[in-house]
Design a protein around this motif. Structure first.
Motif, PDB file in Angstrom:
ATOM      1  N   LEU A 119      -9.934 -34.746 -18.201  1.00  0.00           N
ATOM      2  CA  LEU A 119     -10.924 -33.703 -17.946  1.00  0.00           C
ATOM      3  C   LEU A 119     -11.971 -34.297 -17.000  1.00  0.00           C
ATOM      4  O   LEU A 119     -12.911 -34.948 -17.438  1.00  0.00           O
ATOM      5  N   HIS A 120     -11.762 -34.102 -15.708  1.00  0.00           N
ATOM      6  CA  HIS A 120     -12.627 -34.670 -14.673  1.00  0.00           C
ATOM      7  C   HIS A 120     -13.324 -33.551 -13.902  1.00  0.00           C
ATOM      8  O   HIS A 120     -12.694 -32.550 -13.551  1.00  0.00           O
ATOM      9  N   VAL A 121     -14.602 -33.733 -13.656  1.00  0.00           N
ATOM     10  CA  VAL A 121     -15.406 -32.767 -12.912  1.00  0.00           C
ATOM     11  C   VAL A 121     -15.601 -33.277 -11.484  1.00  0.00           C
ATOM     12  O   VAL A 121     -15.926 -34.458 -11.278  1.00  0.00           O
TER      13      VAL A 121
ATOM     14  N   LEU B  86     -16.265 -19.621  -3.830  1.00  0.00           N
ATOM     15  CA  LEU B  86     -15.365 -18.994  -2.866  1.00  0.00           C
ATOM     16  C   LEU B  86     -16.111 -18.029  -1.953  1.00  0.00           C
ATOM     17  O   LEU B  86     -15.738 -17.833  -0.797  1.00  0.00           O
ATOM     18  N   ASN B  87     -17.173 -17.436  -2.484  1.00  0.00           N
ATOM     19  CA  ASN B  87     -17.978 -16.500  -1.696  1.00  0.00           C
ATOM     20  C   ASN B  87     -19.033 -17.192  -0.848  1.00  0.00           C
ATOM     21  O   ASN B  87     -19.907 -16.529  -0.284  1.00  0.00           O
ATOM     22  N   GLY B  88     -18.949 -18.518  -0.755  1.00  0.00           N
ATOM     23  CA  GLY B  88     -19.855 -19.252   0.124  1.00  0.00           C
ATOM     24  C   GLY B  88     -21.273 -19.365  -0.392  1.00  0.00           C
ATOM     25  O   GLY B  88     -22.207 -19.553   0.399  1.00  0.00           O
ATOM     26  N   LEU B  89     -21.448 -19.307  -1.730  1.00  0.00           N
ATOM     27  CA  LEU B  89     -22.804 -19.300  -2.287  1.00  0.00           C
ATOM     28  C   LEU B  89     -23.353 -20.692  -2.571  1.00  0.00           C
ATOM     29  O   LEU B  89     -24.514 -20.816  -2.962  1.00  0.00           O
ATOM     30  N   GLY B  90     -22.545 -21.723  -2.374  1.00  0.00           N
ATOM     31  CA  GLY B  90     -23.072 -23.066  -2.560  1.00  0.00           C
ATOM     32  C   GLY B  90     -22.032 -24.033  -3.073  1.00  0.00           C
ATOM     33  O   GLY B  90     -20.828 -23.742  -3.116  1.00  0.00           O
ATOM     34  N   VAL B  91     -22.514 -25.212  -3.485  1.00  0.00           N
ATOM     35  CA  VAL B  91     -21.682 -26.276  -4.044  1.00  0.00           C
ATOM     36  C   VAL B  91     -21.651 -26.107  -5.562  1.00  0.00           C
ATOM     37  O   VAL B  91     -22.670 -25.813  -6.192  1.00  0.00           O
ATOM     38  N   THR B  92     -20.489 -26.293  -6.157  1.00  0.00           N
ATOM     39  CA  THR B  92     -20.395 -26.273  -7.614  1.00  0.00           C
ATOM     40  C   THR B  92     -19.622 -27.486  -8.099  1.00  0.00           C
ATOM     41  O   THR B  92     -18.783 -28.035  -7.379  1.00  0.00           O
ATOM     42  N   LEU B  93     -19.943 -27.911  -9.307  1.00  0.00           N
ATOM     43  CA  LEU B  93     -19.239 -29.015  -9.958  1.00  0.00           C
ATOM     44  C   LEU B  93     -18.461 -28.440 -11.124  1.00  0.00           C
ATOM     45  O   LEU B  93     -19.050 -27.934 -12.085  1.00  0.00           O
ATOM     46  N   VAL B  94     -17.135 -28.488 -11.011  1.00  0.00           N
ATOM     47  CA  VAL B  94     -16.264 -27.911 -12.036  1.00  0.00           C
ATOM     48  C   VAL B  94     -15.115 -28.869 -12.319  1.00  0.00           C
ATOM     49  O   VAL B  94     -14.815 -29.775 -11.528  1.00  0.00           O
ATOM     50  N   ALA B  95     -14.449 -28.648 -13.446  1.00  0.00           N
ATOM     51  CA  ALA B  95     -13.280 -29.456 -13.775  1.00  0.00           C
ATOM     52  C   ALA B  95     -12.161 -29.187 -12.776  1.00  0.00           C
ATOM     53  O   ALA B  95     -12.004 -28.069 -12.275  1.00  0.00           O
ATOM     54  N   VAL B  96     -11.388 -30.219 -12.508  1.00  0.00           N
ATOM     55  CA  VAL B  96     -10.294 -30.116 -11.542  1.00  0.00           C
ATOM     56  C   VAL B  96      -9.376 -28.950 -11.879  1.00  0.00           C
ATOM     57  O   VAL B  96      -8.906 -28.232 -10.982  1.00  0.00           O
ATOM     58  N   GLN B  97      -9.107 -28.725 -13.163  1.00  0.00           N
ATOM     59  CA  GLN B  97      -8.181 -27.661 -13.564  1.00  0.00           C
ATOM     60  C   GLN B  97      -8.581 -26.297 -13.019  1.00  0.00           C
ATOM     61  O   GLN B  97      -7.727 -25.470 -12.701  1.00  0.00           O
TER      62      GLN B  97
ATOM     63  N   LEU C 202     -17.254 -35.422  -1.724  1.00  0.00           N
ATOM     64  CA  LEU C 202     -17.364 -36.720  -2.403  1.00  0.00           C
ATOM     65  C   LEU C 202     -16.042 -37.114  -3.064  1.00  0.00           C
ATOM     66  O   LEU C 202     -15.943 -37.263  -4.285  1.00  0.00           O
ATOM     67  N   PRO C 203     -14.975 -37.279  -2.277  1.00  0.00           N
ATOM     68  CA  PRO C 203     -13.642 -37.501  -2.852  1.00  0.00           C
ATOM     69  C   PRO C 203     -13.515 -38.758  -3.698  1.00  0.00           C
ATOM     70  O   PRO C 203     -12.570 -38.872  -4.486  1.00  0.00           O
ATOM     71  N   ASP C 204     -14.438 -39.714  -3.564  1.00  0.00           N
ATOM     72  CA  ASP C 204     -14.381 -40.919  -4.385  1.00  0.00           C
ATOM     73  C   ASP C 204     -15.136 -40.771  -5.701  1.00  0.00           C
ATOM     74  O   ASP C 204     -15.130 -41.697  -6.521  1.00  0.00           O
ATOM     75  N   TRP C 205     -15.783 -39.623  -5.911  1.00  0.00           N
ATOM     76  CA  TRP C 205     -16.665 -39.477  -7.062  1.00  0.00           C
ATOM     77  C   TRP C 205     -16.175 -38.369  -8.001  1.00  0.00           C
ATOM     78  O   TRP C 205     -15.704 -37.340  -7.563  1.00  0.00           O
ATOM     79  N   TYR C 206     -16.328 -38.613  -9.308  1.00  0.00           N
ATOM     80  CA  TYR C 206     -15.998 -37.598 -10.316  1.00  0.00           C
ATOM     81  C   TYR C 206     -16.754 -37.927 -11.603  1.00  0.00           C
ATOM     82  O   TYR C 206     -17.222 -39.056 -11.812  1.00  0.00           O
TER      83      TYR C 206
ATOM     84  N   LEU D   3       0.962 -33.292 -14.782  1.00  0.00           N
ATOM     85  CA  LEU D   3      -0.375 -32.747 -15.007  1.00  0.00           C
ATOM     86  C   LEU D   3      -1.449 -33.831 -15.092  1.00  0.00           C
ATOM     87  O   LEU D   3      -2.555 -33.642 -14.567  1.00  0.00           O
ATOM     88  N   PRO D   4      -1.177 -34.980 -15.725  1.00  0.00           N
ATOM     89  CA  PRO D   4      -2.214 -36.030 -15.741  1.00  0.00           C
ATOM     90  C   PRO D   4      -2.630 -36.476 -14.341  1.00  0.00           C
ATOM     91  O   PRO D   4      -3.802 -36.771 -14.109  1.00  0.00           O
ATOM     92  N   GLN D   5      -1.680 -36.523 -13.406  1.00  0.00           N
ATOM     93  CA  GLN D   5      -2.013 -36.927 -12.036  1.00  0.00           C
ATOM     94  C   GLN D   5      -2.680 -35.779 -11.274  1.00  0.00           C
ATOM     95  O   GLN D   5      -3.658 -35.983 -10.546  1.00  0.00           O
ATOM     96  N   ARG D   6      -2.183 -34.564 -11.438  1.00  0.00           N
ATOM     97  CA  ARG D   6      -2.693 -33.425 -10.683  1.00  0.00           C
ATOM     98  C   ARG D   6      -4.131 -33.075 -11.058  1.00  0.00           C
ATOM     99  O   ARG D   6      -4.900 -32.608 -10.214  1.00  0.00           O
ATOM    100  N   LEU D   7      -4.496 -33.289 -12.323  1.00  0.00           N
ATOM    101  CA  LEU D   7      -5.824 -32.903 -12.778  1.00  0.00           C
ATOM    102  C   LEU D   7      -6.797 -34.068 -12.821  1.00  0.00           C
ATOM    103  O   LEU D   7      -7.908 -33.937 -13.331  1.00  0.00           O
ATOM    104  N   SER D   8      -6.395 -35.189 -12.258  1.00  0.00           N
ATOM    105  CA  SER D   8      -7.296 -36.343 -12.204  1.00  0.00           C
ATOM    106  C   SER D   8      -8.241 -36.232 -11.012  1.00  0.00           C
ATOM    107  O   SER D   8      -7.853 -35.774  -9.935  1.00  0.00           O
TER     108      SER D   8
END
Length: 316
Positions: free
Chosen positions: A161-163, A234-245, A260-264, A300-305
């Motif tokens: 469960l990574h954000v 998706l509507n261009g309203l800003g940056v959000t931090l959500v789980a990868v799933q 920030l592809p190196d950060w989670y 799934l463990p790799q895709r959602l990391s």
């Protein structure tokens, strides 16, 4: 010679601190569990519980007896469970709780093969963003992340469960990309309000080198649902931090871009959890085994990391 029903009624009542909770787990009535324990006490000539209208507590004799019989009861249940699985075709209604997004995007696509293997199992699912009480609400199992397990539960991890931070290309156009989590302070943010505490969630992110930093945006929108947060992004309203799933389907089709592809932020695991008794119904046992195997097969463990080196489909 004591019956297994009497001994198991005692062990479950001690573990769950009540006849009603033990009854739900054993599929009996509270009166039947109470009667089994009373017969056991009479046969032993010992008082095992102190009873009150509000709680059930072990006596000293009860604690000693529990220590002496628990392992034997579990071993016998395990042997019976194995025999049951080998001799019985799984059947019945499998009642499961999980979040709507994870259920529809990742679990439901795995079900055609499961139902072909087990045609006598019927699925009854509650898709809702909350942690349920399996025993009190009558669920066979549940799937969730970042949860505190109640006594008597066991969890089997399915995926991390990574954000991560994401935004739409339309929002990013003409804006500088953040290089560090601190740079998110210059961006409009779509934040999440915790349903449990009512407070806005803030995430401490980490990178592969072990550095940590708090990610804070200019909060322009606060929502209580991660799917809604993705729609706002998706509507261009800003940056959000959500789980990868939640973000992965939109990252795959390019409608969202990872920042920030190196950060989670690491919130633990998305897990399948169920009552920790060895005598699981065969319908539950085959579902647990199948889902864990199917998630591994679907990577799934790799895709959602959120880790940059995990081979996930969430690269910037």
């Amino acid at each position: 010679m004591e019956t297994l029903a009497n001994l198991e009624s005692f062990v479950r009542s001690a573990d769950l601190r009540g006849f009603s909770a033990a009854a739900r787990q054993l599929g009996l009535t509270p009166a039947a569990v109470s009667r089994n324990v009373a017969v056991l006490e009479r046969n032993l000539g010992l008082r095992l519980f102190q009873r009150s209208t509000r709680k059930l507590t072990l006596t000293e004799s009860g604690e000693r007896f529990l220590d002496s019989v628990r392992e034997h009861v579990e071993a016998l249940n395990s042997a019976l469970s194995v025999a049951s699985v080998e001799s019985e075709e799984p059947a019945g209604t499998l009642k499961l709780s999980m979040a709507p997004g994870f259920g529809m995007d990742y679990v439901l696509p795995l079900m055609p093969q499961f139902l072909r293997r087990h045609p006598h199992i019927r699925l009854d699912w509650l898709l809702e963003n909350r942690q349920v009480d399996l025993i009190a609400e009558g669920f066979d199992a549940a799937i969730g992340g970042g949860i505190e397990l109640a006594a008597g539960m066991v969890a089997r991890p399915l995926a991390p469960l990574h954000v991560i931070a994401v935004a739409a290309p339309t929002y990013l156009q003409g804006r500088p990309l953040p290089a560090e989590p601190e740079d998110l302070a210059e961006h409009d943010g779509i934040a999440m309000r915790s349903a449990r505490t009512g407070r806005v969630r803030h995430w401490a992110m980490r990178d592969s080198g072990g550095r940590e930093a708090v990610a804070l945006t200019r909060e322009r929108i606060v929502l209580n649902d991660p799917e809604a947060m993705c729609r706002a992004a998706l509507n261009g309203l800003g940056v959000t931090l959500v789980a990868v799933q939640h973000a992965l389907p939109y990252l795959d089709d390019g409608r969202l871009q990872r920042l920030l592809p190196d950060w989670y932020a690491d919130l633990g695991s998305i897990s399948l959890y169920y009552a920790s008794r060895n005598l699981l119904p065969s319908k539950t046992r085959v579902f647990v085994d199948y889902l864990i195997e199917a998630c591994e097969r679907a990577r799934l463990p790799q895709r959602l990391s959120g880790r940059a080196d995990a081979g996930a489909g969430v690269a910037a």
